[in-house]
Design an enzyme around this catalytic site. Structure first.
Site, short mmCIF file in Angstrom:
data_model
loop_
_atom_site.label_atom_id
_atom_site.label_comp_id
_atom_site.label_asym_id
_atom_site.label_seq_id
_atom_site.Cartn_x
_atom_site.Cartn_y
_atom_site.Cartn_z
N ASP A 257 12.86 -9.40 1.04
CA ASP A 257 11.91 -10.05 0.15
C ASP A 257 12.03 -9.51 -1.28
OD1 ASP A 257 9.88 -11.73 -0.65
OD2 ASP A 257 8.25 -10.54 0.20
N HIS B 35 1.55 -4.02 2.54
CA HIS B 35 2.44 -3.85 3.69
C HIS B 35 3.61 -2.92 3.36
CE1 HIS B 35 3.26 -7.72 1.54
NE2 HIS B 35 4.38 -7.07 1.29
N GLN C 180 7.66 -7.29 7.37
CA GLN C 180 6.66 -6.66 6.48
C GLN C 180 5.38 -6.45 7.28
OE1 GLN C 180 7.40 -9.84 3.62
NE2 GLN C 180 7.60 -8.35 1.97
N ARG D 77 1.10 -3.05 -10.83
CA ARG D 77 0.81 -4.38 -10.28
C ARG D 77 0.47 -4.23 -8.81
NH1 ARG D 77 3.91 -8.32 -7.53
NH2 ARG D 77 3.71 -10.47 -8.23
N ASP E 157 0.29 -5.57 -5.64
CA ASP E 157 0.92 -6.73 -5.03
C ASP E 157 0.08 -7.28 -3.87
OD1 ASP E 157 3.41 -8.35 -4.55
OD2 ASP E 157 3.28 -7.31 -2.62
N GLU F 21 -2.51 -8.94 -8.54
CA GLU F 21 -1.65 -10.08 -8.22
C GLU F 21 -2.38 -10.92 -7.17
OE1 GLU F 21 1.65 -12.42 -6.29
OE2 GLU F 21 0.97 -10.60 -5.33
N ASP G 270 8.11 -15.76 -8.43
CA ASP G 270 7.68 -16.45 -7.21
C ASP G 270 7.65 -17.96 -7.42
OD1 ASP G 270 7.37 -14.37 -5.40
OD2 ASP G 270 5.39 -13.85 -6.16
N ARG H 80 13.03 -19.31 -3.84
CA ARG H 80 12.57 -18.60 -5.04
C ARG H 80 13.76 -17.97 -5.77
NH1 ARG H 80 8.07 -14.68 -2.70
NH2 ARG H 80 9.72 -14.46 -1.15
C1 GLC Z 1 3.85 -10.92 -3.86
C2 GLC Z 1 5.20 -10.95 -4.53
C3 GLC Z 1 6.13 -11.77 -3.71
C4 GLC Z 1 6.23 -11.19 -2.32
C5 GLC Z 1 4.85 -10.99 -1.71
C6 GLC Z 1 4.91 -10.11 -0.50
O1 GLC Z 1 3.25 -12.15 -3.82
O2 GLC Z 1 5.08 -11.47 -5.83
O3 GLC Z 1 7.41 -11.87 -4.30
O4 GLC Z 1 6.98 -12.03 -1.51
O5 GLC Z 1 3.96 -10.36 -2.58
O6 GLC Z 1 5.10 -8.77 -0.88
#
Ligand code: GLC
Length: 646
Positions: A138, A181, A249, A279, A281, A323, A393, A517
């Site tokens: 990812d 995660h 994950q 950030r 996430d 995020e 994304d 993506r």
């Molecule tokens: C956030 C990231 C994305 C990722 C997801 C899982 O949304 O921007 O790219 O797949 O988290 O970590």
């Protein structure tokens, strides 16, 4: 007053001379100031009855974490504390990039700092660079470690050097904390797989499907095509494990206080690399509760605020970015609500603006954009947005159905139209996007593609259609000019500044091919960059115009985010109008046209707002005075004005 302001006030006599300040004393002061909030939050999540010692453990942990932070960073923290709300400044301009796709590795990135400076970028968001599984990972969001740099990118000392270099140039560094995660190769996951009960409790693990099935009844799917469902059976453990994102994950179990404390340690270690903006996430997913969709839960907010309050004690100069790509009403909550207002995250993605700009591009209308923006409660004065037109994304259509109905459209049909418009289903559409994670069960889908490809440059170049090329360049510039003037940190995706098109090479890579993506994560085209000053191409026009707009932004103090944005809905459904107001500065009125036709605005309206002087309008974008010959101001297709009072 939020806690950051309180810390500033309490330490005010030390902040002029941070080198001489007693750093430990200031830490104690911050700890005692935040202590009641930390205790409250902690005990609300982890009642003493469950584990009477855990709060004491946290109280011992915080001073240890402070000890780990370098003196340089501690002093930098005090400077930031003094420079209140630096992240709201008009001087801030960001760029997001994958280190390897930008210029090979961390050292390579360092050599390109002059390029970023030339454009005017002073905040860089580097995507994950820590160790990750070899195959699918990812894009590094499956972490094997929070601070160990993957060989592919260089070494930890390269990372530290980069951060130092940025600091010396007064530039800022943003990095991800993948807080929801870890990968299934993370040491905790490995121990869990080896049968260690302690670490099995670091994740949500189940011996059978009973609880997972009950949870599934109300849980949506994030990656329905590639990773359907929210649980994965792990043969080694002989258990089911919660995997909301990809099956590799594993969701962390924050009902376990040990997870919070170990993750806090990871957070501080990350900050200690020299990161200014962290950030958080996928933070909407942090708390899970049976019978809910397990997103945006009140406990998730308490947990994030708890992280924030602890981080503030240890590293008060570091700020958090939420995020949360969720509905408009839910996004705003990540700035903190009620007694925690202003104490959660300082920054949040303005996903509402982003998604609705694309809606306006496809429909050529702005009424849905206004409807959503006008219905979001105000953010706290200490908070700000990341304004962006797209990121690494997909683009989700996360706005609410009821407003779609209110503007007179059928929500289901409208969403389908948007997917068709961007996803190459309509011959007349200039967009060359792809559909991401289409879910036939409910018709949901998201959009991928680079800004230039989504806005018609790819098609224009392929057809050698000069009109389409010009229109796409104008659209690219208009959208960027909106994010540069809207209030918040504009974040450009690397490559968009030179109109880079979709990258289809991911289709040949078995680890990436299911994830479109990657089409919008092209490798930086340094050949185009080397020709930037030589010939006149659409790419060069984009770069030079954007560079100029950035410079104007930085010289326009009213563009700093002081919660000074006023939206001006207007009867013409194709125009978007907003004003940046600050009584002590010169105000700016932004007007742009989302239509392919010319539209007019009555000069009388602008006059009554104070924008006409001696029959002239001053436009910062073109740098010219517009001499008014008639009572109407013409706005060309995809033109944007930054009109300044003078
Ligand atoms: C956030 C990231 C994305 C990722 C997801 C899982 O949304 O921007 O790219 O797949 O988290 O970590």
């Amino acid at each position: 007053m939020n806690q950051a302001s309180l810390h500033r006030l309490l330490a005010s006599d030390k902040l002029d001379n941070p080198e001489k300040a007693n750093l430990n004393e200031l830490f104690d002061l911050r700890l005692s100031t935040n202590h009641p909030i930390i205790q409250n939050l902690f005990l609300s999540l982890y009642p003493e009855a469950t584990d009477p010692d855990s709060f004491q453990y946290l109280m011992k942990l915080l001073p240890e974490l402070f000890k780990k932070r370098s003196k340089n960073h501690k002093i930098q923290d005090l400077r930031r504390l003094k420079d209140a709300n630096w992240y709201q400044s008009e001087k801030m301009v960001g760029m997001q990039l994958y280190v390897d796709r930008f210029n090979k590795d961390l050292k390579g990135l360092e050599t390109k700092i002059p390029y970023l400076e030339k454009l005017g970028v002073n905040l860089i968001h580097i995507m994950p660079v820590t160790t990750r599984p070899k195959g699918e990972n990812d894009g590094g969001y499956a972490v094997n470690s929070y601070t160990r740099v993957d060989k592919k990118y260089g070494t930890k000392s390269d990372m530290l050097n980069l951060a130092k270099k940025l600091q010396s140039k007064n530039m800022h560094l943003m990095m991800d904390f993948v807080v929801n995660h870890t990968s299934d190769e993370f040491p905790w996951a490995k121990k869990a797989m080896a049968g260690d009960k302690k670490y099995q409790d670091y994740y949500y693990t189940y011996p059978d499907r009973q609880l997972p099935d009950e949870f599934e009844n109300s849980l949506p799917e994030v990656f329905p095509r590639t990773s359907p469902g929210n649980y994965t059976f792990n043969k080694k453990m002989n258990k089911w494990v919660m995997t909301v994102f990809n099956d590799y994950q594993w969701d962390l179990n924050y009902t376990n206080p040990l997870v919070f404390m170990d993750m806090l340690t990871n957070l501080i270690d990350l900050a200690n690399l020299g990161v200014d903006v962290i950030r958080f996430d996928a933070l909407a997913f942090l708390w899970k509760k049976m019978g809910t969709n397990s997103q945006n839960l009140p406990e998730a907010h308490s947990l994030i605020t708890l992280f924030r309050m602890c981080l503030q004690v240890v590293a008060p100069g570091v700020v958090l970015l939420a995020e949360a790509i969720v509905s408009p009403r839910n996004i705003i909550k990540y700035f903190g609500e009620g007694i925690n207002k202003g104490n959660e995250c300082e920054i949040a993605y303005n996903a509402t603006l982003m998604a609705l700009l694309w809606n306006s591009i496809a429909t050529k209308k702005t009424h849905l954009l206004y409807k959503n923006l006008l219905n979001i409660p105000g953010k706290p004065s200490e908070g700000t947005w990341i304004n962006y037109i797209r990121c690494h994304d997909d683009i989700g259509l996360g706005f609410e159905d009821r407003y779609i109905y209110e503007v007179g459209w059928d929500a289901v049909a409208h969403r389908k139209f948007l997917l068709d418009y961007f996803g190459q289903k309509l011959d007349w559409s200039p967009a060359m996007g792809q559909i991401f994670m289409y879910n036939p069960k409910n018709g949901d889908g998201r959009i991928t593609g680079s800004a230039a490809s989504l806005l018609g440059l790819e098609k224009g170049l392929a057809q050698n259609n000069q009109e389409l090329i010009k229109m796409s360049v104008d659209k690219i510039l208009m959208l960027h000019a909106i994010i540069l003037s809207y209030g918040g940190i504009p974040m450009i995706y690397a490559g968009d500044e030179i109109g880079m098109l979709n990258d289809y090479s991911y289709l040949k890579n078995s680890d990436l091919k299911e994830d479109s993506r990657w089409a919008n994560r092209p490798k930086q085209d340094w050949k185009t960059v080397s020709g930037l000053d030589k010939i006149d191409t659409p790419q060069n026009q984009i770069f030079h115009s954007l560079k100029r707009l950035i410079k104007i932004r930085k010289n326009t103090p009213v563009f700093a985010d002081k919660n000074n944005l006023v939206l001006h809905p207007n009867p013409n459904p194709h125009l978007f109008k907003f004003e940046r107001m600050n009584n002590s500065e010169k105000d700016v009125l932004v007007i742009c046209n989302f239509d392919e036709k010319i539209h007019m605005i009555e000069v009388g309206t602008l006059d009554s707002m104070g924008y006409v002087s001696e029959s002239k309008l001053k436009d910062l974008v073109s740098g010219k005075n517009i001499i008014l010959k008639s009572g109407l101001l013409e706005i060309n297709p995809y033109q944007i004005f930054w009109l300044r009072k003078s």
